[in-house]
Structures are given as structure tokens and as C-alpha cells.
Design an enzyme around this catalytic site. Structure first.
Site, PDB file in Angstrom:
ATOM      1  N   LYS A  76      44.501  25.177  41.794  1.00 15.27           N
ATOM      2  CA  LYS A  76      44.294  24.823  43.278  1.00 15.27           C
ATOM      3  C   LYS A  76      45.262  24.172  44.424  1.00 15.27           C
ATOM      4  O   LYS A  76      46.285  23.654  43.648  1.00 15.27           O
ATOM      5  CB  LYS A  76      42.969  24.450  44.119  1.00 15.27           C
ATOM      6  CG  LYS A  76      41.718  24.752  42.927  1.00 15.27           C
ATOM      7  CD  LYS A  76      42.323  26.277  42.633  1.00 15.27           C
ATOM      8  CE  LYS A  76      40.476  26.651  43.778  1.00 15.27           C
ATOM      9  NZ  LYS A  76      40.705  28.190  43.948  1.00 15.27           N
ATOM     10  N   HIS A  95      46.222  31.173  48.155  1.00 12.11           N
ATOM     11  CA  HIS A  95      44.883  31.649  49.473  1.00 12.11           C
ATOM     12  C   HIS A  95      45.923  31.503  50.392  1.00 12.11           C
ATOM     13  O   HIS A  95      45.436  30.909  51.477  1.00 12.11           O
ATOM     14  CB  HIS A  95      44.238  30.827  49.352  1.00 12.11           C
ATOM     15  CG  HIS A  95      43.040  30.346  47.658  1.00 12.11           C
ATOM     16  ND1 HIS A  95      42.467  31.141  47.794  1.00 12.11           N
ATOM     17  CD2 HIS A  95      43.582  28.919  47.045  1.00 12.11           C
ATOM     18  CE1 HIS A  95      42.208  30.855  45.974  1.00 12.11           C
ATOM     19  NE2 HIS A  95      42.979  29.157  45.907  1.00 12.11           N
ATOM     20  N   PHE A 134      40.722  33.836  36.013  1.00 14.56           N
ATOM     21  CA  PHE A 134      39.261  33.347  35.584  1.00 14.56           C
ATOM     22  C   PHE A 134      38.393  34.257  35.828  1.00 14.56           C
ATOM     23  O   PHE A 134      36.829  33.541  36.101  1.00 14.56           O
ATOM     24  CB  PHE A 134      39.409  32.017  36.821  1.00 14.56           C
ATOM     25  CG  PHE A 134      39.888  31.073  36.004  1.00 14.56           C
ATOM     26  CD1 PHE A 134      40.022  30.377  35.415  1.00 14.56           C
ATOM     27  CD2 PHE A 134      41.374  30.581  37.302  1.00 14.56           C
ATOM     28  CE1 PHE A 134      41.064  29.068  34.528  1.00 14.56           C
ATOM     29  CE2 PHE A 134      42.029  29.748  36.450  1.00 14.56           C
ATOM     30  CZ  PHE A 134      41.483  28.571  35.222  1.00 14.56           C
TER      31      PHE A 134
END
Length: 372
Positions: A76, A95, A134
Site C-alpha cells: 500500500k 494509486h 488481488f
């Protein structure tokens, strides 16, 4: 030259997954890799497991001062409060390539430090298919929380919200927990819900379908939509007619929204739970423009302020697979391993070369001062 990978400890709350597992470490060490693993207070895998697999244990957060010949790998994004330049090569989900909120700040850190980003979301093979994702477990867990939220509504008042959730040891415990709550709702008089899944034929959609079946939802009540059903463009009345709506699709360009507030403000609406697995809350391509912030494991659902019809909630957690951290991590990394083995040739290996070109392209979108 020996490839040196440094596993960064995750800092996102309740993120228990890992970009390298002890199984993958053992494999890479046998291939001649040098692996450094940070001590982590929240990983599903213990330091002893990594040490036994051949990794060198290093302190939490030590990647910041690590030698430049180490490639920093994590899952992340890093904490938003950090602004220091990034000088290493990094492998992670960032992101920022779909112009999400703060994307410029993320890329600027790499430009300022002359570092490199290989975004896990955009590692693709020669067919343009992601080499690792995922998706299956995102769909599996998303469906679990959707059914859990629906069941909660059947036995609680509208003033109450679904309780916080935390990672499960394994898939069976998650299924057993949600199935128990679902059967309690049925025993209380609720009818079996209908679930509409958009993107039902992809990895994420398959995960959602698998969970629903394991909980006993009949096939006739699982509405499977994919590109053919959505080709005409939304919004779609059929979504309002389902009890649970699960969005699994990944969008790279704008399309008409699947649902709107006008569609939700109907007296005949059945829909009470939306699971937006993509959770691109700040993206201009979000096809569910009913909310603007992600939800979390500590507060899984967010109420949509409708004026009529049943209570409507959105679940939009951007790290759903972390609810099953060990299984999700093992599945993801096993798919990533063939590409990791090519890191020694990353300047020419197609997967890594494409990822670097994509990074350069997006950095070039920054202002003149920041261009590469």
C-alpha cells in the site's frame, strides 16, 4: 549482479498483507536474491517465518536509509504526511496513475529524489493482462461484507451501523461467521437476497460468486452482469431492484454512471447495500457517484443520504483482501514471482520496461519544473 529486495513494513491501519511471503522469500533466496525484511507489528507473517526462509531481518522503517542498490517493495501507499524525496526504486501500489487525489504529490516525490516507481497495478504481460492481482480475494471479501451488512440490517434498527471487522485467520472462519449472521436474518423472517454483480466474469467477480455460493445463496439469486449487459450504458434500473449490488470492474475511462441519486430516491427501490470493490472514490471515472470517501475496517459502511426507500449503505474499502491476509498474500505473490525473478534484467524485461515507461509518461504530466 545480486538483486537486493527490501520488504517495507506496511503502515496502513489493519493492513496485514505482505508483498513478499516467507514462501516467496525462500524461492527467491534459492535463485540468488538477497532479501531484507522489516520487523512489522501488523503483518500476518512473523519475523521468525521470514528468518527461517532465509531473509535478513531489519528494523521497522529502515528502508528510508537503505543503500541505493536495494529495491524497496511494499503493497500500500506510504503515509500522506511523508513528503521527503524518494531515492530508491519502489515496487508498490501507488494509486496515482488515474489522477486520484494527491497524485501529483506522490509522483513529485519520485521526481525530486530521482527514484523510480514500478506500480503493481500496472505490471502487465504482453497481452496487456496484469501479471498479479488481488482480484479474487477482493471479490470474495467484498461479497462477504455485503452479505454481512445486508444481514445486519434485517436484525437491527436503521440507527445502527454494522460493527467493525478485523482480519480472519483463514477463509473458512470468514465464511462461517457471515453464514451464521445470514441464517439468523433468514430465521428472523428475511427473504434470501438477490445480488447483482457487475464484472461477474472477471477474477474479482468470480471471487464474489464463490463466496455467495459458499454461504448458500442460490444461483438464481446471483445476477451476473458483464460487458454485454452494461454495453448500452447506465444508469440501470435493475440495480435498484436487487438487494445487494457489487461493483467489481476496473475503469480507465469515463462511462455513464451505473447508478445515480435519482435512481436511488425511489419508493420501489429494494437496494440496501452497495459494495464498490474498485473504491476509486476520488477518480473522475467512478461509476458510483454516491459517495466521496472510502470506508474502513473500523467503519465498514457509509450511509447514502436518500430521501425515500430503505436505508442505503456503501462499502468501499480499498484493501479488502487484507481481511484474509495470509491467503490473499500467498495467492498474489505466487503470480508475481515469475516477474520478480526478472528484476535483474529490468531494463530489458518487458514487464518492468513497460512499467518504467508508464512511470516516465505520468511524471511528464507534472508541471515544467517537475518534468523528467
Amino acid at each position: 549482479m545480486t538483486v537486493k529486495l527490501h520488504l517495507r513494513a506496511e503502515t496502513k491501519p489493519l493492513e496485514a498483507r505482505a508483498a513478499l511471503t516467507p514462501t516467496s522469500v525462500r524461492h527467491l533466496v534459492k535463485k540468488g536474491f538477497k532479501i531484507y525484511v522489516e520487523e512489522s507489528p501488523q503483518s500476518a507473517f512473523s519475523s521468525d517465518e521470514y528468518k527461517e526462509a532465509g531473509a535478513v531481518l531489519v528494523p521497522f522503517g529502515s528502508w528510508k536509509e537503505a543503500p541505493l542498490d536495494r529495491i524497496i517493495i511494499g503493497l500500500k501507499e506510504m503515509p500522506e504526511r511523508d513528503t521527503f524525496p524518494l531515492v530508491h526504486e519502489h515496487i508498490q501500489f501507488a494509486h496515482c496513475y488515474k489522477k486520484q487525489a494527491g497524485w501529483r504529490d506522490v509522483l513529485q516525490r519520485f521526481v525530486d529524489g530521482k527514484g523510480t516507481l514500478y506500480d503493481l497495478e500496472f505490471l502487465e504481460d504482453d497481452r496487456g493482462v496484469r501479471v498479479a492481482a488481488f482480484g479474487f480475494y477482493a471479490g470474495f471479501v467484498g461479497a462477504a461484507l455485503g452479505l454481512k451488512d445486508w444481514a445486519f440490517k434485517q436484525t437491527h434498527s436503521d440507527s445502527e451501523e454494522m460493527d467493525e471487522v478485523s482480519p480472519y485467520d483463514d477463509e473458512k472462519k470468514l465464511v462461517d461467521d457471515v453464514r451464521r449472521e445470514y441464517l439468523e436474518a433468514i430465521a428472523a423472517g428475511a427473504k434470501e437476497p438477490t445480488v447483482l454483480i457487475i464484472g461477474a466474469l472477471g477474477r474479482c467477480g468470480r471471487g464474489a460468486r464463490d463466496f455467495l455460493r459458499k454461504c448458500g445463496i442460490h444461483e438464481k439469486n446471483i445476477k451476473k452482469w458483464d460487458m454485454a449487459e452494461t454495453a448500452v450504458g447506465g444508469p440501470f434500473n435493475e440495480i435498484a431492484e436487487a438487494d445487494i449490488f457489487i461493483n467489481t470492474i476496473y475503469l480507465g475511462k469515463p462511462i455513464p454512471p451505473f447508478i445515480t441519486m435519482d435512481l436511488m430516491d425511489r419508493e420501489d427501490r429494494k437496494l440496501s447495500t452497495i459494495v464498490d470493490i474498485s473504491a476509486d472514490t476520488t477518480s473522475p471515472h467512478n461509476p458510483i457517484p454516491l459517495y466521496s470517501v472510502s470506508t474502513t475496517f473500523s467503519k465498514p459502511s457509509l450511509q447514502v443520504p436518500t430521501s425515500i426507500g430503505p436505508k442505503l449503505s456503501v462499502i468501499a474499502i480499498d484493501h479488502l483482501p487484507s481481511l484474509l491476509p495470509r491467503e490473499a498474500s500467498e495467492s498474489f505473490v505466487s503470480s508475481l514471482l515469475p516477474s520478480l525473478e526478472q528484476l535483474g534484467k529490468r531494463d530489458t524485461a518487458p514487464v518492468w520496461k513497460r512499467a518504467k515507461l508508464l512511470f516516465d509518461k505520468h511524471c511528464s504530466l507534472l508541471d515544467d519544473r517537475a518534468k523528467l
